[in-house]
Enzyme design. Structure first.
Site, PDB file in Angstrom:
ATOM      1  N   VAL A  11     -80.598 -16.579  30.143  1.00 26.69           N
ATOM      2  CA  VAL A  11     -81.256 -15.784  29.100  1.00 26.69           C
ATOM      3  C   VAL A  11     -82.682 -16.311  28.951  1.00 26.69           C
ATOM      4  O   VAL A  11     -82.887 -17.488  28.609  1.00 26.69           O
ATOM      5  CB  VAL A  11     -80.493 -15.869  27.756  1.00 26.69           C
ATOM      6  CG1 VAL A  11     -81.229 -15.069  26.678  1.00 26.69           C
ATOM      7  CG2 VAL A  11     -79.061 -15.354  27.906  1.00 26.69           C
ATOM      8  N   ILE A  67     -70.903 -17.454  23.417  1.00 24.26           N
ATOM      9  CA  ILE A  67     -69.813 -16.514  23.710  1.00 24.26           C
ATOM     10  C   ILE A  67     -68.870 -17.060  24.788  1.00 24.26           C
ATOM     11  O   ILE A  67     -67.716 -16.649  24.880  1.00 24.26           O
ATOM     12  CB  ILE A  67     -70.422 -15.143  24.144  1.00 24.26           C
ATOM     13  CG1 ILE A  67     -69.484 -13.989  23.868  1.00 24.26           C
ATOM     14  CG2 ILE A  67     -70.880 -15.157  25.595  1.00 24.26           C
ATOM     15  CD1 ILE A  67     -70.135 -12.619  24.059  1.00 24.26           C
ATOM     16  N   HIS A  98     -83.531 -21.482  24.195  1.00 27.54           N
ATOM     17  CA  HIS A  98     -82.430 -21.805  23.287  1.00 27.54           C
ATOM     18  C   HIS A  98     -81.952 -23.207  23.620  1.00 27.54           C
ATOM     19  O   HIS A  98     -81.919 -23.602  24.787  1.00 27.54           O
ATOM     20  CB  HIS A  98     -81.290 -20.792  23.442  1.00 27.54           C
ATOM     21  CG  HIS A  98     -80.905 -20.536  24.863  1.00 27.54           C
ATOM     22  ND1 HIS A  98     -81.630 -19.715  25.697  1.00 27.54           N
ATOM     23  CD2 HIS A  98     -79.898 -21.038  25.614  1.00 27.54           C
ATOM     24  CE1 HIS A  98     -81.083 -19.704  26.887  1.00 27.54           C
ATOM     25  NE2 HIS A  98     -80.028 -20.514  26.873  1.00 27.54           N
ATOM     26  N   ASN A 146     -81.802 -25.319  29.400  1.00 28.51           N
ATOM     27  CA  ASN A 146     -81.796 -24.954  30.819  1.00 28.51           C
ATOM     28  C   ASN A 146     -83.085 -24.203  31.126  1.00 28.51           C
ATOM     29  O   ASN A 146     -83.518 -23.363  30.334  1.00 28.51           O
ATOM     30  CB  ASN A 146     -80.600 -24.055  31.132  1.00 28.51           C
ATOM     31  CG  ASN A 146     -79.281 -24.796  31.013  1.00 28.51           C
ATOM     32  OD1 ASN A 146     -79.211 -25.989  31.275  1.00 28.51           O
ATOM     33  ND2 ASN A 146     -78.246 -24.101  30.612  1.00 28.51           N
ATOM     34  N   HIS A 159     -78.902 -25.688  23.670  1.00 25.48           N
ATOM     35  CA  HIS A 159     -77.436 -25.775  23.631  1.00 25.48           C
ATOM     36  C   HIS A 159     -77.058 -27.047  22.872  1.00 25.48           C
ATOM     37  O   HIS A 159     -77.568 -28.134  23.185  1.00 25.48           O
ATOM     38  CB  HIS A 159     -76.857 -25.889  25.039  1.00 25.48           C
ATOM     39  CG  HIS A 159     -77.012 -24.674  25.900  1.00 25.48           C
ATOM     40  ND1 HIS A 159     -75.999 -23.768  26.116  1.00 25.48           N
ATOM     41  CD2 HIS A 159     -78.066 -24.219  26.623  1.00 25.48           C
ATOM     42  CE1 HIS A 159     -76.423 -22.813  26.943  1.00 25.48           C
ATOM     43  NE2 HIS A 159     -77.675 -23.066  27.267  1.00 25.48           N
TER      44      HIS A 159
HETATM   45  P1  AMP Z   1     -78.533 -20.316  29.597  1.00 29.36           P
HETATM   46  O1  AMP Z   1     -77.607 -20.140  30.775  1.00 29.36           O
HETATM   47  O2  AMP Z   1     -78.991 -21.693  29.330  1.00 29.36           O
HETATM   48  O3  AMP Z   1     -79.668 -19.303  29.641  1.00 29.36           O
HETATM   49  O4  AMP Z   1     -77.649 -19.972  28.329  1.00 29.36           O
HETATM   50  C1  AMP Z   1     -77.369 -18.689  27.908  1.00 29.36           C
HETATM   51  C2  AMP Z   1     -76.110 -18.805  27.106  1.00 29.36           C
HETATM   52  O5  AMP Z   1     -75.989 -17.638  26.296  1.00 29.36           O
HETATM   53  C3  AMP Z   1     -74.842 -18.872  27.959  1.00 29.36           C
HETATM   54  O6  AMP Z   1     -74.169 -20.098  27.687  1.00 29.36           O
HETATM   55  C4  AMP Z   1     -74.041 -17.644  27.534  1.00 29.36           C
HETATM   56  O7  AMP Z   1     -72.675 -17.902  27.459  1.00 29.36           O
HETATM   57  C5  AMP Z   1     -74.633 -17.333  26.174  1.00 29.36           C
HETATM   58  N1  AMP Z   1     -74.561 -15.943  25.763  1.00 29.36           N
HETATM   59  C6  AMP Z   1     -74.885 -14.842  26.482  1.00 29.36           C
HETATM   60  N2  AMP Z   1     -74.722 -13.732  25.744  1.00 29.36           N
HETATM   61  C7  AMP Z   1     -74.290 -14.139  24.526  1.00 29.36           C
HETATM   62  C8  AMP Z   1     -73.932 -13.459  23.318  1.00 29.36           C
HETATM   63  N3  AMP Z   1     -73.972 -12.123  23.226  1.00 29.36           N
HETATM   64  N4  AMP Z   1     -73.539 -14.197  22.270  1.00 29.36           N
HETATM   65  C9  AMP Z   1     -73.460 -15.540  22.358  1.00 29.36           C
HETATM   66  N5  AMP Z   1     -73.803 -16.238  23.451  1.00 29.36           N
HETATM   67  C10 AMP Z   1     -74.195 -15.556  24.529  1.00 29.36           C
END
Ligand code: AMP
Length: 110
Positions: free
Chosen positions: A95, A30, A99, A86, A101
């Site tokens: 989050v 996002i 995941h 991360n 990236h």
């Molecule tokens: P991290 O900081 O590695 O935990 O990555 C979490 C990622 O999720 C960040 O890059 C956010 O921009 C992304 N993110 C958070 N909410 C959403 C969402 N609703 N849809 C898509 N990406 C998201």
């Protein structure tokens, strides 16, 4: 409590799922930091890489296979890209559902 990604998977949060199989799905980040910024996410909730168990080994490998496939689909496989997990606070994890990236589409600075 569900993670944002579990909410997306359960259609409680709006997001375009660009890839899905029985174990993994992918969405566009996002808040992209490069022209291509995808997240490759296991359907199974694992909070951090610290919580990955021996039995998750195949799943983690499959995530890399999906990343490879999407890099080709988004035509950054030849130009190059970065795969990042991360972990926890210093790693910038926000989050707590692992995941991968997939970032590319321009020359990345470290
Ligand atoms: P991290 O900081 O590695 O935990 O990555 C979490 C990622 O999720 C960040 O890059 C956010 O921009 C992304 N993110 C958070 N909410 C959403 C969402 N609703 N849809 C898509 N990406 C998201």
């Amino acid at each position: 409590e569900k993670s944002i990604f579990e909410m997306i998977l359960d259609k409680e949060l709006e997001s375009e799922i660009i890839y899905e199989d029985e174990d993994i799905f992918s969405i566009k980040d996002i808040n992209p930091i490069a022209p291509v910024h995808l997240l490759i996410i296991p359907k199974k909730r694992i909070n951090t890489i610290n919580d990955v168990s021996e039995e998750d080994t195949l799943l983690i490998g499959k995530m890399v296979q999906v990343a490879k496939k999407l890099a080709k689909e988004y035509e950054i496989n030849q130009s190059g890209y970065r795969l990042i997990f991360n972990t926890n606070d210093d790693g910038g994890q926000t989050v707590y559902h692992i995941h991968l990236h997939l970032i590319g589409g321009e020359k990345l600075k470290w």
